[in-house]
Motif scaffolding. Sequence first.
Motif, PDB file in Angstrom:
ATOM      1  N   UNK A 164       0.904  -1.250  -0.100  1.00 32.51           N
ATOM      2  CA  UNK A 164      -0.150   0.013   0.040  1.00 32.51           C
ATOM      3  C   UNK A 164       0.779   1.352  -0.153  1.00 32.51           C
ATOM      4  N   UNK A 165       0.533   2.475  -0.644  1.00 30.99           N
ATOM      5  CA  UNK A 165       0.942   3.450  -0.546  1.00 30.99           C
ATOM      6  C   UNK A 165       0.849   4.094   0.872  1.00 30.99           C
ATOM      7  N   UNK A 166       1.966   4.786   1.562  1.00 32.19           N
ATOM      8  CA  UNK A 166       1.799   5.470   2.882  1.00 32.19           C
ATOM      9  C   UNK A 166       0.359   6.232   3.039  1.00 32.19           C
ATOM     10  N   UNK A 167      -0.160   5.889   4.025  1.00 31.82           N
ATOM     11  CA  UNK A 167      -1.439   6.713   4.258  1.00 31.82           C
ATOM     12  C   UNK A 167      -1.272   8.097   4.619  1.00 31.82           C
ATOM     13  N   UNK A 168      -0.337   8.552   5.384  1.00 37.57           N
ATOM     14  CA  UNK A 168       0.246   9.900   5.705  1.00 37.57           C
ATOM     15  C   UNK A 168       1.324  10.177   4.829  1.00 37.57           C
ATOM     16  N   UNK A 169       1.160  11.160   3.936  1.00 41.70           N
ATOM     17  CA  UNK A 169       2.036  11.793   3.033  1.00 41.70           C
ATOM     18  C   UNK A 169       3.205  12.640   3.337  1.00 41.70           C
ATOM     19  N   UNK A 170       2.742  13.282   4.616  1.00 43.50           N
ATOM     20  CA  UNK A 170       3.669  14.405   4.981  1.00 43.50           C
ATOM     21  C   UNK A 170       3.698  14.617   6.492  1.00 43.50           C
ATOM     22  N   UNK A 171       4.528  15.306   7.114  1.00 37.85           N
ATOM     23  CA  UNK A 171       4.343  15.802   8.525  1.00 37.85           C
ATOM     24  C   UNK A 171       3.791  17.477   8.231  1.00 37.85           C
ATOM     25  N   UNK A 172       2.696  17.509   8.503  1.00 37.19           N
ATOM     26  CA  UNK A 172       2.176  18.895   8.370  1.00 37.19           C
ATOM     27  C   UNK A 172       2.748  19.763   9.474  1.00 37.19           C
ATOM     28  N   UNK A 173       2.947  20.897   9.198  1.00 35.66           N
ATOM     29  CA  UNK A 173       3.434  21.774  10.334  1.00 35.66           C
ATOM     30  C   UNK A 173       2.497  22.098  11.289  1.00 35.66           C
ATOM     31  N   UNK A 174       2.867  21.926  12.696  1.00 34.67           N
ATOM     32  CA  UNK A 174       1.838  22.077  13.554  1.00 34.67           C
ATOM     33  C   UNK A 174       1.581  23.268  14.021  1.00 34.67           C
ATOM     34  N   UNK A 220       5.033   5.132   8.171  1.00 37.74           N
ATOM     35  CA  UNK A 220       5.701   6.423   8.094  1.00 37.74           C
ATOM     36  C   UNK A 220       7.366   6.201   8.070  1.00 37.74           C
ATOM     37  N   UNK A 221       7.532   5.292   9.085  1.00 34.58           N
ATOM     38  CA  UNK A 221       9.132   4.779   9.053  1.00 34.58           C
ATOM     39  C   UNK A 221       9.064   3.515   8.987  1.00 34.58           C
TER      40      UNK A 221
END
Lengths: 348, 348
Positions: free
Chosen positions: A1-11, B199-200
């Motif tokens: 599967x592709x990663x579900x979370x694509x990025x770490x959004x800035x908080x 994610x990792x």
Amino acid sequence: MRPYFDTCAPRPSHAFARAEVAAKPLADVPARRGSVDAVLATRHAGTQRLRLHYELTGPEGAPLAVIAGGISAHRHLLANAVDPAPGWSQALLTQGRALDPRRWRLLAFDYIGADGALDAPIDTADQADALALLLDALAIERLDVMVGYSYGALVGLQLAVRHPQRLRRLLAVSGAHRPHPYAAAWRALQRKVVALGQLQCAEDIGLSLARQLAMLSYRTPEEFAQRFDAPPRLVNGRVQVAAEEYLDTVGVRFLSRMSVTAWWRLSESIDLHSVDPTQIRLPVSVIAVEGDRLVPLADAVALQEGLGCHGRLRVLRSEYGHDAFLKDVVRMDALLASELAAPLPGVR
Amino acid sequence: MRPYFDTCAPRPSHAFARAEVAAKPLADVPARRGSVDAVLATRHAGTQRLRLHYELTGPEGAPLAVIAGGISAHRHLLANAVDPAPGWSQALLTQGRALDPRRWRLLAFDYIGADGALDAPIDTADQADALALLLDALAIERLDVMVGYSYGALVGLQLAVRHPQRLRRLLAVSGAHRPHPYAAAWRALQRKVVALGQLQCAEDIGLSLARQLAMLSYRTPEEFAQRFDAPPRLVNGRVQVAAEEYLDTVGVRFLSRMSVTAWWRLSESIDLHSVDPTQIRLPVSVIAVEGDRLVPLADAVALQEGLGCHGRLRVLRSEYGHDAFLKDVVRMDALLASELAAPLPGVR
């Protein structure tokens, strides 16, 4: 599967989130905000120098109530002369409510650890001791009432055990003398989800997920069945159930309210909580919600039994479960009003 | 805070975990294991070429039962002539039980998707269609009974709707016609925890945590209150509650039983499940557990109501909640036995 979370959004910023629409501030009612420095002998983390933050709203000479909420609550209860932004308990404290801010002086404080600066085990006993130090600094000898909701109820019970002379009566809403072992396990898993997020830059995703998991304990299946009775959707080849968007929003919104360290230590402090109710000798109204998945009714009953003649149990039925004090405001207020008007338990 | 998880431990093999202590194999009872190739028109993932794996145990000529369990169950029900390792339903199928393997031919199969090869949305309807194809291949015209536990009950209900001619009666244990919206939200959050792990290199930690979260839905607060009523400990400056060690063990053990892809797609398939019980015209015994947090009793009642004269509801009280079929084996078996002995619902 592709990663579900694509990025770490800035908080988002850690500053307390503020509602955009300002509530009507009580311009004609005195209010002040302040901080006092204190040295606290904590239960598990040695002696700590802490700054205690408070807000006090209401007419001089009125009876004095401390209001304490959940772990993400803070000193700003309601829009007032020093801060026109709505407070966390805005809806509970409008005119005509049991705790009408024109008829009560309302004191609230930030929990120790809430600023994220204290990265050590915190105990509800420490919170009660900090509150007693704050009362010293404000030269308040005795509270007429403390109304503690959820975590605030735990702190109130500790105050009643450790500093009974500072408190005339306690209303303990949706909190008991111990954490239920099942609820403790639920919280422990939330903490592990946050720890998983901390493995790299995904701390925010972890905290957001922990908040979403916590929401399941704050609410009830009955509410979810009514709100989210829709078939799932397929989004990018994955199943998305009806409640997911709501939970996502809840999780992301939480990031602006609390740092990971503050949340972790306050979450732990619920699990460290322990009070022997038979030691309490002042009047306590135990207000429980049937269907609360975090604080089961059976534990409220056990608390009342331990209090003996000093305790009285009132039970609200609400589909909101643990969050009834925030969501079923009118019915909860009616219960508080009748309880405040009734003769004190244990007093003849 | 220091990172909670220090490393990504190497994951155990994906092969089904086997208990070390062998159960007594039924050497004198015929058993066979096999696979058949099938082409399945799936509901959400087009046409798929699949290999269906089954095991068949029991004397020729005996009545034929399909046994289907939770999403991590598989074709190996019990120690038998082809495999002396204990099966997942070993305790349910010993001599003298309602489904005594000397008096029944017991058929079981691996769920499609359980090998992790099918990374696409799977539906309980697909599972039922796959089972029908398996029955074709085995030249089995009609099952005398299907006993579906948890996920197996969902598949059984789909079989009853889609292939009613293949089934004389269904015992649907701890499963209903729909996923409850609250349970669906709980599963969705488990999937997000796994996604966070992905994610990792922490996929295993994510799956372990998801399993631990699922355990809270499989069990009850009452069981936790009895087993884990101990104060928390401070370990490396962090709070560890009484249930944490147990949950950790449960999570790690799960890693040897299922791949992330298999778990994800089977978890989703519960949320895609939907059956109209009014379409079912064959006898169904709905066996529910009071206190099941995953399949609330109210949904079992609604299922029985939809079945009308074709359904009968039996309720077990168990502190084990959803997992009663695995943990409260003797009482569940007594209920199954009495149900199998009673006249069929809807048949005069």
